[in-house]
Design an enzyme around this catalytic site. Structure first.
Site, mmCIF file in Angstrom:
data_model
loop_
_atom_site.group_PDB
_atom_site.id
_atom_site.type_symbol
_atom_site.label_atom_id
_atom_site.label_comp_id
_atom_site.label_asym_id
_atom_site.label_seq_id
_atom_site.Cartn_x
_atom_site.Cartn_y
_atom_site.Cartn_z
ATOM 1 N N TYR A 235 15.460 -133.004 63.663
ATOM 2 C CA TYR A 235 14.489 -133.640 63.162
ATOM 3 C C TYR A 235 14.648 -134.804 64.140
ATOM 4 O O TYR A 235 13.363 -135.711 64.288
ATOM 5 C CB TYR A 235 15.088 -134.169 61.544
ATOM 6 C CG TYR A 235 14.698 -135.134 61.213
ATOM 7 C CD1 TYR A 235 12.844 -135.033 60.685
ATOM 8 C CD2 TYR A 235 14.372 -136.438 61.100
ATOM 9 C CE1 TYR A 235 12.100 -135.949 59.536
ATOM 10 C CE2 TYR A 235 13.657 -137.634 60.373
ATOM 11 C CZ TYR A 235 13.098 -137.261 59.650
ATOM 12 O OH TYR A 235 12.426 -137.952 58.839
ATOM 13 N N LYS B 266 11.676 -137.017 66.200
ATOM 14 C CA LYS B 266 11.366 -138.569 65.867
ATOM 15 C C LYS B 266 11.151 -138.726 67.353
ATOM 16 O O LYS B 266 10.378 -139.971 67.248
ATOM 17 C CB LYS B 266 11.612 -138.770 64.779
ATOM 18 C CG LYS B 266 11.842 -138.474 63.220
ATOM 19 C CD LYS B 266 10.188 -138.043 63.114
ATOM 20 C CE LYS B 266 10.266 -138.139 61.948
ATOM 21 N NZ LYS B 266 8.704 -138.346 60.914
HETATM 22 P P1 NAP Z 1 7.537 -135.416 51.453
HETATM 23 O O1 NAP Z 1 7.873 -136.236 50.628
HETATM 24 O O2 NAP Z 1 8.087 -134.333 52.319
HETATM 25 O O3 NAP Z 1 5.931 -134.751 51.479
HETATM 26 C C1 NAP Z 1 6.192 -134.417 52.700
HETATM 27 C C2 NAP Z 1 4.372 -134.187 53.502
HETATM 28 O O4 NAP Z 1 4.138 -133.539 54.191
HETATM 29 C C3 NAP Z 1 3.607 -133.282 52.154
HETATM 30 O O5 NAP Z 1 2.781 -133.892 51.716
HETATM 31 C C4 NAP Z 1 3.477 -132.215 52.273
HETATM 32 O O6 NAP Z 1 2.187 -130.995 52.811
HETATM 33 C C5 NAP Z 1 3.263 -132.309 54.002
HETATM 34 N N1 NAP Z 1 3.374 -131.245 55.187
HETATM 35 C C6 NAP Z 1 4.497 -130.869 55.229
HETATM 36 N N2 NAP Z 1 4.334 -130.110 56.223
HETATM 37 C C7 NAP Z 1 3.288 -129.843 56.528
HETATM 38 C C8 NAP Z 1 2.089 -129.463 57.410
HETATM 39 N N3 NAP Z 1 2.489 -128.173 58.151
HETATM 40 N N4 NAP Z 1 1.281 -129.841 57.792
HETATM 41 C C9 NAP Z 1 0.215 -130.828 56.816
HETATM 42 N N5 NAP Z 1 0.893 -131.366 55.508
HETATM 43 C C10 NAP Z 1 2.135 -130.910 55.225
HETATM 44 O O7 NAP Z 1 8.420 -136.644 53.185
HETATM 45 P P2 NAP Z 1 8.567 -138.166 53.456
HETATM 46 O O8 NAP Z 1 9.354 -138.398 53.004
HETATM 47 O O9 NAP Z 1 6.775 -139.018 52.070
HETATM 48 O O10 NAP Z 1 7.689 -138.286 54.643
HETATM 49 C C11 NAP Z 1 6.983 -138.887 54.984
HETATM 50 C C12 NAP Z 1 6.755 -138.905 56.141
HETATM 51 O O11 NAP Z 1 7.839 -140.133 57.445
HETATM 52 C C13 NAP Z 1 8.051 -137.561 57.427
HETATM 53 O O12 NAP Z 1 6.875 -137.631 58.729
HETATM 54 C C14 NAP Z 1 9.225 -137.754 57.354
HETATM 55 O O13 NAP Z 1 9.813 -137.313 58.357
HETATM 56 C C15 NAP Z 1 9.244 -139.526 57.840
HETATM 57 N N6 NAP Z 1 10.161 -140.839 57.193
HETATM 58 C C16 NAP Z 1 10.400 -140.094 55.901
HETATM 59 C C17 NAP Z 1 11.873 -141.052 55.169
HETATM 60 C C18 NAP Z 1 12.250 -140.907 53.778
HETATM 61 O O14 NAP Z 1 13.235 -141.335 53.672
HETATM 62 N N7 NAP Z 1 11.556 -140.221 53.675
HETATM 63 C C19 NAP Z 1 12.398 -141.566 56.611
HETATM 64 C C20 NAP Z 1 12.007 -141.979 58.157
HETATM 65 C C21 NAP Z 1 10.934 -140.919 57.690
HETATM 66 P P3 NAP Z 1 2.245 -130.610 50.561
HETATM 67 O O15 NAP Z 1 2.464 -131.716 49.539
HETATM 68 O O16 NAP Z 1 1.488 -129.603 50.917
HETATM 69 O O17 NAP Z 1 4.066 -129.572 51.300
#
Ligand code: NAP
Length: 249
Positions: free
Chosen positions: A159, A163
Site C-alpha cells: 500500500y 501511494k
Molecule cells: P473504502 O471505504 O474501502 O471504499 C473503497 C471504494 O473503492 C469503494 O467505493 C469500492 O467500490 C472502490 N473500489 C475498490 N476497488 C475498486 C476497483 N478495482 N475499481 C473501482 N472501484 C473500486 O475506502 P476509503 O477508506 O473510502 O478510501 C478511499 C481512498 O482513500 C483509497 O484510495 C484509500 O487508499 C485512501 N485513503 C483512505 C484512508 C482512510 O483512513 N480511510 C487514509 C488515506 C487514504 P465497491 O464498494 O464497489 O467495492
C-alpha cells in the site's frame, strides 16, 4: 453565478464513490452543481443511493461500474461517459484497497492486487480522461494518496509503495499537462473513519495523531472541493496536501 452552484456545467468522475471518502467527495461535488459520475466495482445498491442523494440536490448523476485496474473497461466506460455527458472536467482518482501483512509474509498476489488497483488504476483512469482534457485544454485531477505513502507503515509495504507511486505520478502529470491548463494534485489523508480503517487498532493509531482523533470523510471532501473549485486552485499544481491531524509533522 450562485456560489453554491460553482461547478454547474462541469462533469466530475469520482472512482470508488459507492462508500467512504469517494462517496463524501461525490456528494460534495454534486452539492456544488457538478454532474457526478459515481464509479464503483461491486456495491451497486450503495452507488445508486449516492446517485439518488446527488439528484436530490437537483444535480445530474449516474453510476458507472468498472474496475479501475482493467484497461479495457476503463477506456470503454470513460468513452461512454464523455459520449453521454459531453466532457469530463474533474477526475478524482479515489478507488483503493488494502491487503495488509508484514513483508516477510506478504504474497505476491497481495502486492499485485494493491499495486493494480491503487497505482495502475490511477494511471489508467488518468490516461483515458486526459485524452479529453488535453483537447478541452482544461481539467482538474485529484489523486487520493495517503500519509502511508509519505512515512511508511509496518504491514503495508504494498500500500505504501502504491501511494508513494501516486505522489510521483502526480508530479509528472502536473508537469506534462500544465501547458494545457490541466492541474494535477494529490491529497494525502491520515487515518479517516471509513470501512477501510474499521479493522485497525484505534488506540494505537490515536497515539500517533497529534490532534488526537481520526479524520472524517467530509473533511477530505472539503479539501478536494477547495482543489477543484476555489480561485486559488487555478494556480496550484503538482502538490501533495496532507490532511492527517498532524501525523506528518
Ligand atoms: P473504502 O471505504 O474501502 O471504499 C473503497 C471504494 O473503492 C469503494 O467505493 C469500492 O467500490 C472502490 N473500489 C475498490 N476497488 C475498486 C476497483 N478495482 N475499481 C473501482 N472501484 C473500486 O475506502 P476509503 O477508506 O473510502 O478510501 C478511499 C481512498 O482513500 C483509497 O484510495 C484509500 O487508499 C485512501 N485513503 C483512505 C484512508 C482512510 O483512513 N480511510 C487514509 C488515506 C487514504 P465497491 O464498494 O464497489 O467495492
Amino acid at each position: 453565478m450562485n456560489q453554491t452552484q460553482i461547478l454547474s456545467g462541469k462533469v466530475a468522475l469520482v472512482t470508488g464513490a459507492s462508500r467512504g471518502i469517494g462517496k463524501a467527495i461525490a456528494i460534495s461535488l454534486g452539492k456544488l452543481g457538478a454532474e457526478v459520475v459515481v464509479n464503483y466495482s461491486s456495491s451497486e445498491e450503495r452507488a445508486k443511493e449516492v446517485v439518488n442523494t446527488i439528484r436530490s440536490f437537483g444535480s445530474k448523476s449516474y453510476e458507472s461500474r468498472f474496475n479501475v485496474a482493467d484497461e479495457e473497461s476503463v477506456n470503454k466506460s470513460i468513452n461512454k461517459i464523455v459520449e453521454a455527458s459531453g466532457s469530463i472536467d474533474v477526475l478524482i482518482n479515489n478507488a483503493g484497497i488494502t491487503r495488509d501483512g508484514l513483508l516477510m509474509r506478504m504474497k505476491s498476489s497481495q502486492w499485485d492486487e494493491v499495486l493494480d488497483t491503487n497505482l495502475k488504476g490511477v494511471f489508467l483512469c488518468t490516461k483515458s480522461v486526459s485524452k479529453f482534457m488535453l483537447k478541452q485544454r482544461r481539467g482538474k485531477i485529484i489523486n487520493i494518496t495517503s500519509i502511508v505513502g509519505l512515512i511508511g507503515n509496518p504491514g503495508q509495504a504494498n500500500y505504501s509503495a502504491a501511494k508513494a507511486g501516486v505522489i510521483g505520478f502526480t508530479k509528472t502529470c502536473a508537469k506534462e499537462f500544465a501547458s494545457r491548463g490541466i492541474k494535477v494534485n494529490a491529497v494525502a489523508p491520515g487515518f479517516i473513519e471509513t470501512e477501510m480503517t474499521q479493522k485497525l487498532n484505534n488506540e494505537e493509531i490515536l497515539k500517533a495523531i497529534p490532534l488526537g482523533k481520526l479524520g472524517s470523510t467530509n473533511e477530505i471532501a472539503s479539501l478536494v472541493e477547495f482543489l477543484v473549485s476555489s480561485e486559488a486552485s487555478e494556480y496550484i499544481t503538482g502538490q501533495t496536501i496532507s490532511i492527517d491531524g498532524g501525523m506528518n509533522i
